[in-house]
Design a protein around this motif. Sequence first.
Motif, PDB file in Angstrom:
ATOM      1  N   THR A  74      13.602  -1.013 -28.371  1.00 43.44           N
ATOM      2  CA  THR A  74      12.798  -2.228 -28.197  1.00 43.44           C
ATOM      3  C   THR A  74      11.317  -1.903 -28.212  1.00 43.44           C
ATOM      4  O   THR A  74      10.511  -2.646 -28.786  1.00 43.44           O
ATOM      5  CB  THR A  74      13.180  -2.933 -26.886  1.00 43.44           C
ATOM      6  OG1 THR A  74      14.579  -3.242 -26.901  1.00 43.44           O
ATOM      7  CG2 THR A  74      12.383  -4.213 -26.703  1.00 43.44           C
ATOM      8  N   ASP A  75      10.937  -0.779 -27.588  1.00 45.15           N
ATOM      9  CA  ASP A  75       9.532  -0.356 -27.615  1.00 45.15           C
ATOM     10  C   ASP A  75       9.062  -0.081 -29.044  1.00 45.15           C
ATOM     11  O   ASP A  75       7.912  -0.373 -29.396  1.00 45.15           O
ATOM     12  CB  ASP A  75       9.347   0.895 -26.758  1.00 45.15           C
ATOM     13  CG  ASP A  75       9.558   0.619 -25.275  1.00 45.15           C
ATOM     14  OD1 ASP A  75       9.483  -0.563 -24.879  1.00 45.15           O
ATOM     15  OD2 ASP A  75       9.815   1.584 -24.518  1.00 45.15           O
ATOM     16  N   LEU A  77      10.121  -1.588 -31.746  1.00 44.95           N
ATOM     17  CA  LEU A  77       9.956  -2.867 -32.447  1.00 44.95           C
ATOM     18  C   LEU A  77       8.761  -3.666 -31.952  1.00 44.95           C
ATOM     19  O   LEU A  77       8.240  -4.509 -32.687  1.00 44.95           O
ATOM     20  CB  LEU A  77      11.234  -3.693 -32.308  1.00 44.95           C
ATOM     21  CG  LEU A  77      12.490  -3.104 -32.955  1.00 44.95           C
ATOM     22  CD1 LEU A  77      13.707  -3.951 -32.617  1.00 44.95           C
ATOM     23  CD2 LEU A  77      12.327  -3.002 -34.464  1.00 44.95           C
ATOM     24  N   THR A  78       8.335  -3.443 -30.717  1.00 46.22           N
ATOM     25  CA  THR A  78       7.236  -4.236 -30.158  1.00 46.22           C
ATOM     26  C   THR A  78       5.903  -3.497 -30.162  1.00 46.22           C
ATOM     27  O   THR A  78       4.878  -4.095 -29.832  1.00 46.22           O
ATOM     28  CB  THR A  78       7.572  -4.637 -28.714  1.00 46.22           C
ATOM     29  OG1 THR A  78       7.832  -3.464 -27.923  1.00 46.22           O
ATOM     30  CG2 THR A  78       8.803  -5.542 -28.691  1.00 46.22           C
ATOM     31  N   TYR A  79       5.890  -2.228 -30.522  1.00 42.72           N
ATOM     32  CA  TYR A  79       4.646  -1.454 -30.495  1.00 42.72           C
ATOM     33  C   TYR A  79       3.654  -1.997 -31.523  1.00 42.72           C
ATOM     34  O   TYR A  79       4.018  -2.336 -32.652  1.00 42.72           O
ATOM     35  CB  TYR A  79       4.946   0.023 -30.782  1.00 42.72           C
ATOM     36  CG  TYR A  79       3.707   0.880 -30.878  1.00 42.72           C
ATOM     37  CD1 TYR A  79       2.997   1.243 -29.745  1.00 42.72           C
ATOM     38  CD2 TYR A  79       3.248   1.314 -32.115  1.00 42.72           C
ATOM     39  CE1 TYR A  79       1.858   2.026 -29.838  1.00 42.72           C
ATOM     40  CE2 TYR A  79       2.118   2.108 -32.217  1.00 42.72           C
ATOM     41  CZ  TYR A  79       1.421   2.447 -31.078  1.00 42.72           C
ATOM     42  OH  TYR A  79       0.293   3.218 -31.176  1.00 42.72           O
ATOM     43  N   ASP A  80       2.389  -2.079 -31.129  1.00 40.72           N
ATOM     44  CA  ASP A  80       1.296  -2.514 -32.009  1.00 40.72           C
ATOM     45  C   ASP A  80       1.607  -3.869 -32.652  1.00 40.72           C
ATOM     46  O   ASP A  80       1.513  -4.053 -33.864  1.00 40.72           O
ATOM     47  CB  ASP A  80       1.040  -1.461 -33.087  1.00 40.72           C
ATOM     48  CG  ASP A  80      -0.295  -1.666 -33.783  1.00 40.72           C
ATOM     49  OD1 ASP A  80      -1.129  -2.454 -33.284  1.00 40.72           O
ATOM     50  OD2 ASP A  80      -0.503  -1.048 -34.847  1.00 40.72           O
ATOM     51  N   HIS A  81       2.014  -4.825 -31.814  1.00 42.63           N
ATOM     52  CA  HIS A  81       2.297  -6.200 -32.255  1.00 42.63           C
ATOM     53  C   HIS A  81       3.431  -6.256 -33.282  1.00 42.63           C
ATOM     54  O   HIS A  81       3.416  -7.077 -34.212  1.00 42.63           O
ATOM     55  CB  HIS A  81       1.045  -6.852 -32.831  1.00 42.63           C
ATOM     56  CG  HIS A  81      -0.137  -6.815 -31.913  1.00 42.63           C
ATOM     57  ND1 HIS A  81      -0.225  -7.582 -30.769  1.00 42.63           N
ATOM     58  CD2 HIS A  81      -1.277  -6.072 -31.955  1.00 42.63           C
ATOM     59  CE1 HIS A  81      -1.367  -7.334 -30.152  1.00 42.63           C
ATOM     60  NE2 HIS A  81      -2.027  -6.419 -30.849  1.00 42.63           N
ATOM     61  N   GLY A  82       4.411  -5.387 -33.125  1.00 46.78           N
ATOM     62  CA  GLY A  82       5.578  -5.433 -34.001  1.00 46.78           C
ATOM     63  C   GLY A  82       5.328  -4.953 -35.412  1.00 46.78           C
ATOM     64  O   GLY A  82       5.944  -5.470 -36.352  1.00 46.78           O
ATOM     65  N   TYR A 262       8.663   7.048 -30.809  1.00 45.80           N
ATOM     66  CA  TYR A 262       8.759   5.874 -31.668  1.00 45.80           C
ATOM     67  C   TYR A 262       9.158   6.255 -33.092  1.00 45.80           C
ATOM     68  O   TYR A 262       9.899   5.520 -33.771  1.00 45.80           O
ATOM     69  CB  TYR A 262       7.434   5.127 -31.688  1.00 45.80           C
ATOM     70  CG  TYR A 262       7.061   4.498 -30.359  1.00 45.80           C
ATOM     71  CD1 TYR A 262       7.993   4.365 -29.345  1.00 45.80           C
ATOM     72  CD2 TYR A 262       5.771   4.036 -30.131  1.00 45.80           C
ATOM     73  CE1 TYR A 262       7.657   3.788 -28.129  1.00 45.80           C
ATOM     74  CE2 TYR A 262       5.414   3.464 -28.924  1.00 45.80           C
ATOM     75  CZ  TYR A 262       6.358   3.341 -27.923  1.00 45.80           C
ATOM     76  OH  TYR A 262       6.012   2.772 -26.726  1.00 45.80           O
TER      77      TYR A 262
END
Length: 296
Positions: A74-75, A77-82, A262
């Motif tokens: 999940t991190d 996919l959500t890092y740096d606004h996806g 990541y």
Amino acid sequence: MTPFPRRTRPGAALPTRAPVRHRIIIGALLATAAVYFLAPVYWLVVSATKNSADLFGTFGFWFSDHPRPLRYLTDVLTYDHGVYARWFANSLLYAGVGAVCATGLSAAAGYALAKFPFRGRETVFGLVLAGVLIPSTALALPLYFLFSALGLANTYAAVLIPSVVSPFGVYLCRIYAAAAVPDSLLEAARIDGAGEARIFAGLGLRLMGPALVTVFLFQFVHIWNNYFLPLVMLSDSGLYPVQLGLTTWIGYADRQPVLYQYTVGGALLSVLPLMVLMTVLQRYWRTGLTEGSVKA
């Protein structure tokens, strides 16, 4: 009561089993090959459950004390606004559209080269074979200069247009169409009044199914794993495919160690479409392998 002996035809050879040592050697070789190919995938699955500290501080082929795969993915996919989701969607666009268009173009070209005699046909086929021998990396810079002159550099078209051309696909479709599409069947369809386009769409494509699946999968994998062409063509990170995006994360990982985690999670997600595609399409290969079999 003894069972009746099996009747065999006179002169027929009895079925024999391979010696035990041969079966052991073959089994050992297959097991070694399986370990060789599956070990990196297993390492990727295990490493995707670790944070950056455990990634370097624990045994690589076993889980850490507190694995959290869903949280870490999940991190990613959500890092740096996806941004990873954007890269993943770009890869699906490049590989999906490029593979479909390349398969259709290869099918039409291969069918025409196999079933329509015309002057210079063998010369055209020779040029196609020459295209198979030229590595795609050798064409990246000339393509960049061409697309820059046309104003298409740093656009989706800069990656999509070169991806729809597959010399290997044309070669494979030509060979398969010559062997799997009978001329007598085409003549019967012409006598019934069918046009060439209808014959190609209704008969040619169906009989060439296994070859088309092969071309699609090969081209999809080639585009999905292509790194050098997007690197040359694209400068906007919003247009990057997954492979190029993960490479940029690795470049910044020395300053942001969390990017190691990541990158591993993103690499695991990037192989899932290929695994699903292989699983779904392999049945068409099995069908194609038995189409020409006859009962003795």
